[in-house]
Design a protein around this motif. Structure first.
Motif, PDB file in Angstrom:
ATOM      1  N   LEU A   6     -43.878  16.820  -8.218  1.00  0.00           N
ATOM      2  CA  LEU A   6     -45.063  17.615  -8.557  1.00  0.00           C
ATOM      3  C   LEU A   6     -45.417  17.488 -10.030  1.00  0.00           C
ATOM      4  CD1 LEU A   6     -47.157  19.676  -7.632  1.00  0.00           C
ATOM      5  CD2 LEU A   6     -45.505  21.495  -8.129  1.00  0.00           C
ATOM      6  N   ASP A   7     -44.412  17.372 -10.896  1.00  0.00           N
ATOM      7  CA  ASP A   7     -44.706  17.216 -12.330  1.00  0.00           C
ATOM      8  C   ASP A   7     -45.371  15.865 -12.600  1.00  0.00           C
ATOM      9  OD1 ASP A   7     -43.552  19.661 -12.678  1.00  0.00           O
ATOM     10  OD2 ASP A   7     -41.578  18.852 -13.266  1.00  0.00           O
ATOM     11  N   ASP A   8     -44.902  14.809 -11.932  1.00  0.00           N
ATOM     12  CA  ASP A   8     -45.519  13.493 -12.143  1.00  0.00           C
ATOM     13  C   ASP A   8     -46.969  13.491 -11.692  1.00  0.00           C
ATOM     14  OD1 ASP A   8     -43.114  12.672 -13.148  1.00  0.00           O
ATOM     15  OD2 ASP A   8     -42.432  11.797 -11.248  1.00  0.00           O
ATOM     16  N   ARG A   9     -47.244  14.116 -10.564  1.00  0.00           N
ATOM     17  CA  ARG A   9     -48.631  14.165 -10.090  1.00  0.00           C
ATOM     18  C   ARG A   9     -49.533  14.980 -11.015  1.00  0.00           C
ATOM     19  NH1 ARG A   9     -48.204  14.756  -3.491  1.00  0.00           N
ATOM     20  NH2 ARG A   9     -46.867  12.903  -3.120  1.00  0.00           N
ATOM     21  N   TYR A  10     -49.015  16.086 -11.526  1.00  0.00           N
ATOM     22  CA  TYR A  10     -49.810  16.905 -12.445  1.00  0.00           C
ATOM     23  C   TYR A  10     -50.097  16.148 -13.739  1.00  0.00           C
ATOM     24  CZ  TYR A  10     -51.105  20.697 -15.594  1.00  0.00           C
ATOM     25  OH  TYR A  10     -51.744  21.486 -16.509  1.00  0.00           O
ATOM     26  N   ALA A  11     -49.083  15.423 -14.273  1.00  0.00           N
ATOM     27  CA  ALA A  11     -49.302  14.655 -15.509  1.00  0.00           C
ATOM     28  C   ALA A  11     -50.309  13.528 -15.286  1.00  0.00           C
ATOM     29  CB  ALA A  11     -47.974  14.096 -16.009  1.00  0.00           C
ATOM     30  N   SER A  12     -50.262  12.876 -14.133  1.00  0.00           N
ATOM     31  CA  SER A  12     -51.220  11.798 -13.850  1.00  0.00           C
ATOM     32  C   SER A  12     -52.641  12.322 -13.749  1.00  0.00           C
ATOM     33  CB  SER A  12     -50.811  11.080 -12.567  1.00  0.00           C
ATOM     34  OG  SER A  12     -51.776  10.106 -12.204  1.00  0.00           O
ATOM     35  N   ALA A  13     -52.799  13.483 -13.066  1.00  0.00           N
ATOM     36  CA  ALA A  13     -54.146  14.056 -12.951  1.00  0.00           C
ATOM     37  C   ALA A  13     -54.666  14.527 -14.295  1.00  0.00           C
ATOM     38  CB  ALA A  13     -54.124  15.217 -11.954  1.00  0.00           C
ATOM     39  N   LYS A  14     -53.795  15.039 -15.150  1.00  0.00           N
ATOM     40  CA  LYS A  14     -54.230  15.500 -16.462  1.00  0.00           C
ATOM     41  C   LYS A  14     -54.671  14.339 -17.351  1.00  0.00           C
ATOM     42  CE  LYS A  14     -52.692  18.394 -20.269  1.00  0.00           C
ATOM     43  NZ  LYS A  14     -51.592  19.209 -20.825  1.00  0.00           N
ATOM     44  N   ARG A  15     -53.905  13.220 -17.328  1.00  0.00           N
ATOM     45  CA  ARG A  15     -54.306  12.073 -18.137  1.00  0.00           C
ATOM     46  C   ARG A  15     -55.625  11.508 -17.656  1.00  0.00           C
ATOM     47  NH1 ARG A  15     -48.739  10.897 -17.565  1.00  0.00           N
ATOM     48  NH2 ARG A  15     -49.238   9.465 -15.849  1.00  0.00           N
ATOM     49  N   THR A  16     -55.823  11.502 -16.353  1.00  0.00           N
ATOM     50  CA  THR A  16     -57.086  10.964 -15.810  1.00  0.00           C
ATOM     51  C   THR A  16     -58.261  11.822 -16.234  1.00  0.00           C
ATOM     52  OG1 THR A  16     -55.870  10.060 -13.927  1.00  0.00           O
ATOM     53  CG2 THR A  16     -58.255  10.267 -13.711  1.00  0.00           C
ATOM     54  N   THR A  17     -58.120  13.162 -16.214  1.00  0.00           N
ATOM     55  CA  THR A  17     -59.218  14.074 -16.574  1.00  0.00           C
ATOM     56  C   THR A  17     -59.565  13.952 -18.045  1.00  0.00           C
ATOM     57  OG1 THR A  17     -58.451  15.590 -14.855  1.00  0.00           O
ATOM     58  CG2 THR A  17     -59.967  16.452 -16.511  1.00  0.00           C
ATOM     59  N   VAL A  18     -58.549  13.911 -18.915  1.00  0.00           N
ATOM     60  CA  VAL A  18     -58.820  13.797 -20.354  1.00  0.00           C
ATOM     61  C   VAL A  18     -59.492  12.480 -20.675  1.00  0.00           C
ATOM     62  CG1 VAL A  18     -57.746  13.685 -22.617  1.00  0.00           C
ATOM     63  CG2 VAL A  18     -56.956  15.360 -20.934  1.00  0.00           C
ATOM     64  N   ALA A  19     -59.052  11.417 -20.023  1.00  0.00           N
ATOM     65  CA  ALA A  19     -59.683  10.112 -20.274  1.00  0.00           C
ATOM     66  C   ALA A  19     -61.120  10.108 -19.786  1.00  0.00           C
ATOM     67  CB  ALA A  19     -58.880   9.007 -19.578  1.00  0.00           C
TER      68      ALA A  19
ATOM     69  N   GLY B 239     -63.374   7.007 -22.279  1.00  0.00           N
ATOM     70  CA  GLY B 239     -62.622   5.805 -22.612  1.00  0.00           C
ATOM     71  C   GLY B 239     -61.427   5.691 -21.722  1.00  0.00           C
ATOM     72  N   PRO B 240     -60.570   4.787 -22.033  1.00  0.00           N
ATOM     73  CA  PRO B 240     -59.373   4.590 -21.223  1.00  0.00           C
ATOM     74  C   PRO B 240     -58.424   5.776 -21.369  1.00  0.00           C
ATOM     75  CG  PRO B 240     -59.284   3.215 -23.170  1.00  0.00           C
ATOM     76  CD  PRO B 240     -60.641   3.819 -23.166  1.00  0.00           C
ATOM     77  N   GLN B 241     -57.449   5.822 -20.471  1.00  0.00           N
ATOM     78  CA  GLN B 241     -56.489   6.921 -20.519  1.00  0.00           C
ATOM     79  C   GLN B 241     -55.682   6.830 -21.795  1.00  0.00           C
ATOM     80  OE1 GLN B 241     -54.138   6.778 -17.005  1.00  0.00           O
ATOM     81  NE2 GLN B 241     -55.865   7.142 -15.605  1.00  0.00           N
ATOM     82  N   GLY B 242     -55.400   7.992 -22.343  1.00  0.00           N
ATOM     83  CA  GLY B 242     -54.603   8.051 -23.568  1.00  0.00           C
ATOM     84  C   GLY B 242     -53.697   9.260 -23.532  1.00  0.00           C
ATOM     85  N   GLY B 243     -53.054   9.478 -24.668  1.00  0.00           N
ATOM     86  CA  GLY B 243     -52.169  10.640 -24.743  1.00  0.00           C
ATOM     87  C   GLY B 243     -52.954  11.928 -24.728  1.00  0.00           C
TER      88      GLY B 243
ATOM     89  N   PRO C 117     -65.266  10.796 -10.685  1.00  0.00           N
ATOM     90  CA  PRO C 117     -65.355  10.825  -9.223  1.00  0.00           C
ATOM     91  C   PRO C 117     -63.981  10.663  -8.593  1.00  0.00           C
ATOM     92  CG  PRO C 117     -67.013   9.374 -10.149  1.00  0.00           C
ATOM     93  CD  PRO C 117     -66.099   9.735 -11.272  1.00  0.00           C
ATOM     94  N   HIS C 118     -63.875  11.323  -7.448  1.00  0.00           N
ATOM     95  CA  HIS C 118     -62.682  11.289  -6.612  1.00  0.00           C
ATOM     96  C   HIS C 118     -61.457  11.852  -7.324  1.00  0.00           C
ATOM     97  CE1 HIS C 118     -65.048   8.781  -3.947  1.00  0.00           C
ATOM     98  NE2 HIS C 118     -65.250   7.897  -4.949  1.00  0.00           N
ATOM     99  N   GLU C 119     -61.594  12.596  -8.415  1.00  0.00           N
ATOM    100  CA  GLU C 119     -60.461  13.218  -9.082  1.00  0.00           C
ATOM    101  C   GLU C 119     -60.752  14.709  -9.212  1.00  0.00           C
ATOM    102  OE1 GLU C 119     -57.653  12.113  -9.911  1.00  0.00           O
ATOM    103  OE2 GLU C 119     -57.943   9.977  -9.503  1.00  0.00           O
ATOM    104  N   PRO C 120     -59.824  15.572  -8.829  1.00  0.00           N
ATOM    105  CA  PRO C 120     -60.085  17.033  -8.943  1.00  0.00           C
ATOM    106  C   PRO C 120     -60.076  17.469 -10.391  1.00  0.00           C
ATOM    107  CG  PRO C 120     -57.827  16.637  -8.250  1.00  0.00           C
ATOM    108  CD  PRO C 120     -58.491  15.289  -8.255  1.00  0.00           C
ATOM    109  N   ALA C 121     -60.982  18.374 -10.697  1.00  0.00           N
ATOM    110  CA  ALA C 121     -61.071  18.921 -12.055  1.00  0.00           C
ATOM    111  C   ALA C 121     -60.016  19.997 -12.230  1.00  0.00           C
ATOM    112  CB  ALA C 121     -62.463  19.492 -12.302  1.00  0.00           C
ATOM    113  N   VAL C 122     -59.234  19.876 -13.288  1.00  0.00           N
ATOM    114  CA  VAL C 122     -58.173  20.834 -13.575  1.00  0.00           C
ATOM    115  C   VAL C 122     -58.719  21.912 -14.492  1.00  0.00           C
ATOM    116  CG1 VAL C 122     -55.877  21.137 -14.553  1.00  0.00           C
ATOM    117  CG2 VAL C 122     -56.458  19.017 -13.335  1.00  0.00           C
TER     118      VAL C 122
END
Length: 470
Positions: free
Chosen positions: A36-49, A54-58, A104-109
């Motif tokens: 669950l932590d890995d999925r949350y971190a992936s969704a967060k990086r996608t939303t910020v990017a 731009g591309p995904q970043g820290g 698109p296709h990514e849930p907003a956190v």
């Protein structure tokens, strides 16, 4: 894969066996994130990017909580809708502007609200510095207001207040407590070969027949309890016959104080009179219904003399006093008969007042009646006994009384252990008068508690039988 409708090929069977074979080696962890932590971190990086275009970043660090208490205008308010954020100060964005569309296709956190956001105002503190009292629950009494300056204890709200129970009534009457303790102290000495002759400390009995309710008790005195002596009083309550032909006998006897085996003599006196009454109970019931008092007196006098005569023959002197009460079970017969010989008392409680109804003892043989004429002159010269005539033991006068009971009366027959304090202590008469003037008779436990109410100076055994008339 095989064609539709065909069975699995051999290659498919090998692949299936390799996948689920227990001897196959582990393939290692899955290549992709699976927690669950890995999925949350992936969704967060996608939303910020997506927000930066731009591309995904820290991900930027979260704002730390300020401990110096910022002003209310510096704290961002909570969003009004899901996914809507308040504009940052100085950004120039309109308050009603819509946020950038998510990828698109990514849930907003939703953003994490700051813990230092505005909270509802706390209730004002009272003048004493204590929090305001919570209102009581519906139906519960309100708490009692405290006086100013009084010592403050623990605050308890919503708790019912109960009145404490009254202290127990004393177990004695009079100005001073008795000498002995109210409870048994020492047990009588027991003979291992005569255990059947042991006498219990207290005997309690009760019954209801016809229009009367009976309560009877015999208990060891305070002096005997302290010294470890056996109870000298004996009690017998027996019913002979059945139905309306039944007859209830209450017999009590008291052994002589200085006689050896006084408790055995009292028990034998009750047993012998019980056997005699039981054999003649049918004729006694007929005499009670017909109110033939003369026949009753002569017959009961003969039974009493035989019983006490056996005791005199065994010891050479009177060793027990005997008192009996006959109660017919027929509700239409209200005749109550008392008979016996020896010390004791017979009382009647009517309209809250005690009255002694003990029958007067007849004059002994050779004794002049109080109002008789003296035909000879008494010179006061003692006459020595004749050596040719044996001295007869003194005879105990027989007592008999038959009375018609009235509704509401209480008739009590008792041994001298209770008769003496009743005659000598007015407070005991008043106490028992209040307790027993009620419409219903007390229970067995209540009757026992009433009879054992003590008076200083009276420590003998107590035996009593009371009859409540309905």
């Amino acid at each position: 894969m095989s064609q539709q409708g065909g069975g699995p090929t051999r290659q498919d069977d090998d692949w299936w066996g390799q996948l689920y074979d227990e001897t196959a080696e582990d393939t290692g962890p899955a290549p992709g994130p699976d927690s669950l932590d890995d999925r949350y971190a992936s969704a967060k990086r996608t939303t910020v990017a997506g927000d930066r275009g731009g591309p995904q970043g820290g991900s930027p660090p979260l704002p730390t909580r300020r401990t110096d208490g910022p002003a209310p205008e510096e704290r961002p308010p909570f969003p009004a809708q899901r996914g809507a954020e308040a504009p940052a100060p100085g950004s120039g964005a309109q308050p009603g502007a819509a946020p950038p569309p998510p990828v698109p296709h990514e849930p907003a956190v939703p953003p994490v609200p700051d813990a230092s956001a505005e909270r509802p105002p706390a209730p004002p503190a009272t003048r004493t510095g204590q929090p305001p009292a919570v209102p009581p629950m519906p139906g519960w009494p309100a708490p009692v207001a405290e006086e100013p300056g009084a010592p403050r204890g623990p605050v308890m709200t919503g708790v019912a207040h109960f009145t404490p129970a009254a202290p127990p009534a004393p177990d004695y009457v009079g100005s001073r407590p008795p000498t002995y303790a109210p409870e048994p102290t020492a047990l009588p000495v027991a003979d291992p070969e005569e255990l059947g002759e042991l006498v219990s400390d207290t005997v309690l009995e009760g019954a209801r027949y016809g229009a009367c309710t009976l309560r009877a008790v015999s208990l060891r005195g305070d002096s005997a309890r302290y010294r470890g002596e056996a109870r000298r009083d004996a009690l017998l309550v027996a019913r002979f016959g059945a139905g309306e032909q039944a007859l209830v006998l209450v017999a009590m006897a008291t052994g002589a104080r200085a006689a050896p085996g006084a408790h055995r003599a009292a028990a034998e006196a009750c047993r012998w009179i019980g056997q005699a009454v039981g054999r003649s109970h049918e004729r006694l019931v007929e005499d009670l219904r017909a109110d033939r008092r003369g026949d009753l007196k002569s017959g009961l006098n003969r039974l009493t003399d035989r019983t006490l005569g056996k005791l005199r023959a065994a010891s050479g002197e009177p060793t027990a006093s005997l008192r009996c009460l006959l109660l017919p079970a027929d509700p239409d017969c209200r005749t109550r008969v008392f008979f016996g010989a020896g010390e004791g008392g017979l009382f009647r409680l009517r309209d809250g007042e005690w009255r002694s109804v003990e029958p007067a003892a007849p004059p002994a043989p050779g004794e002049e009646p109080p109002d008789g004429d003296r035909l000879t002159m008494d010179l006061g010269i003692p006459v020595p006994p004749s050596p040719y005539e044996p001295a007869e033991p003194p005879q105990t006068p027989f007592r008999f009384r038959a009375a018609i009971a009235r509704p509401g009366d209480v008739l009590m027959m008792c041994s001298s252990g209770l008769a003496d304090p009743l005659n000598g202590e007015a407070s005991l008469r008043a106490f028992l008068g209040r307790r027993w003037s009620r419409a219903a008779a007390p229970g067995l436990a209540g009757f026992l508690a009433d009879v054992q109410t003590r008076v200083k100076g009276y420590a003998d055994d107590r035996t009593a039988a009371a009859v409540w008339e309905a």
